[in-house]
Design a protein around this motif. Structure first.
Motif, PDB file in Angstrom:
ATOM      1  N   VAL A 163       0.315   8.791   3.984  1.00 48.20           N
ATOM      2  CA  VAL A 163       0.689   8.150   4.988  1.00 48.20           C
ATOM      3  C   VAL A 163      -0.210   6.917   5.219  1.00 48.20           C
ATOM      4  N   ASP A 164      -1.424   7.272   5.322  1.00 43.58           N
ATOM      5  CA  ASP A 164      -2.359   6.170   5.355  1.00 43.58           C
ATOM      6  C   ASP A 164      -2.402   5.043   4.245  1.00 43.58           C
ATOM      7  N   ALA A 299       0.927   4.423  10.908  1.00 43.91           N
ATOM      8  CA  ALA A 299       0.894   5.820  10.235  1.00 43.91           C
ATOM      9  C   ALA A 299       1.267   6.969  11.261  1.00 43.91           C
TER      10      ALA A 299
END
Length: 423
Positions: A163-164, A299
């Protein structure tokens, strides 16, 4: 900043010494100029007015510069394309000219395609391995041999890391920035597309808000085959004075010409027994971070399950954006392996495979993308169907996921964490 080698550098290592002219195509900010400059003895920057004026007056003046010569943002003076083409006709020695361009000039802007003289390579944002996030352990090139050897490897990357990576962007200039600086940079990138890049292509943007809303709707359609009518309807919901179809088609075509839209074409399955396949492309922006920013997703909000894809598909935007990240990584590694990337979906939607990597001989590697750490029999049903349908034409079948370990299932399908996939 020290230059970080990219997968396209391997291609240039193999090709440029033998080929007289190579053009790097891709959206602004993907790193074309830095990559080409590392190989150039001289540079002419045609996005700079002072240099452009001189070249417009006499396009052949570029030929007096030392070689290898980089002609940066060549689309501003497309006449240089023909100048180089004729120079290559006179001297076929390798390693002479590099072009970089952030747009494909409109029809009629160049007198000749350059076929046989100028080779074109696509450059995209950085993959996970190019960003230095993880060391790959599984070669896509090896998967494309069809030997179906063992796959192995371990990674510490987990869902939160992917996600980052989605929101961090693969644009080189954004690497290492704080979250605030990165968000501001992406906002400016979007603003420049609307206010500068599209008008530079000769398209008037009379209502910037409508174009931005269309881009936002396209972002919501990431990894889907939503029709352009559905995208337009989503973009103009509640708007009485809707833009006509010609206007939005012009926007769409121009966004593709400046490489901002990067759809995956449908696989035609030519020569196979498969029939009744959908022909719509699967939608992707050139960087999933751009889609996330257009939708206002961070995020944290992605992990909280916020954001719904456009259309009837199930799930949240996180699944769509993870597939977009995987698509970016597969496309870059497939190009390095001299393969193309398509997708497969039957017309009635009962079977689909996220990515079909196609060798020049027509044999394929099938790739499913799963936002999950574990893979079940249900997750591979479409891969099994494809294997039964096309037999030996299928080189291998793979599930890319967020798990820790690469391995082969008892049915022979490879399960590979996305971070471990390399060229």
């Amino acid at each position: 900043m020290e230059y970080r080698r990219r997968l396209i550098d391997q291609e240039l290592d193999e090709l440029f010494a033998e080929l007289p002219a190579v053009a790097l195509d891709g959206a602004k900010g993907v790193g074309k100029t830095a990559t080409a400059s590392a190989r150039a003895a001289s540079v002419v920057q045609l996005d700079l007015a002072a240099q452009r004026v001189a070249v417009v007056a006499d396009p052949r003046s570029v030929l007096v510069r030392p070689r290898p010569l980089l002609i940066d943002e060549w689309q501003h003076v497309p006449e240089v394309w023909d100048v180089v083409r004729h120079a290559v006709d006179a001297d076929r020695s390798g390693g002479q000219f590099l072009f970089t361009g952030s747009a494909t000039p409109g029809e009629g802007a160049t007198a000749h395609s350059g076929a046989g003289r100028i080779v074109r390579l696509r450059m995209r944002p950085m993959t996970l391995s190019e960003r230095g996030i993880v060391e790959p352990a599984v070669s896509l090139g090896e998967l494309l041999t069809g030997r179906r050897g063992a796959v192995a490897g371990e990674t510490s990357l987990r869902l939160v890391d992917y996600v980052d990576a989605i929101v961090a962007s693969g644009l080189p200039g954004l690497q290492g920035l704080s979250k605030r600086a990165r968000r501001t940079s992406l906002d400016s990138y979007i603003t420049n597309i609307v206010d500068r890049d599209i008008p530079e292509q000769g398209v008037a943007v009379r209502r910037p808000d409508v174009l931005t809303d269309w881009l936002r709707a396209y972002a919501a359609a990431t990894a889907s085959t939503a029709s352009y009518t559905e995208i337009l309807d989503a973009a103009t919901a509640g708007v009485r004075d809707k833009p006509d179809r010609g206007t939005t088609t012009s926007y769409r075509d121009t966004l593709a010409r400046i490489w901002v839209l990067d759809p995956v074409p449908a696989w035609t399955a030519s020569g196979s027994p498969l029939k009744r396949l959908q022909q719509m492309p699967k939608h992707h922006l050139m960087d999933p971070a751009l889609a996330a920013r257009l939708l206002g997703l961070t995020a944290e909000s992605l992990l909280d399950g916020e954001g719904r894809p456009l259309g009837p598909q199930e799930g949240t935007m996180l699944g769509s954006l993870f597939e977009s990240l995987a698509t970016l990584c597969v496309r870059v590694t497939a190009q390095a392996a001299e393969a193309g990337v398509r997708h497969l979906r039957t017309r009635n939607g009962d079977h689909e495979v996220d990515l079909i990597v196609v060798r020049p001989d027509g044999r394929v590697l099938a790739v499913e993308v799963k936002l999950a750490a574990a893979v079940s029999d249900t997750d591979v049903r479409h891969l099994r169907w494809l294997r039964d349908s096309i037999g030996d034409r299928l080189l291998d079948a793979v599930v890319l996921n967020t798990g820790p370990t690469a391995y082969r299932r008892p049915d022979g399908i490879a399960v590979i964490p996305l971070g471990l996939l390399g060229a």
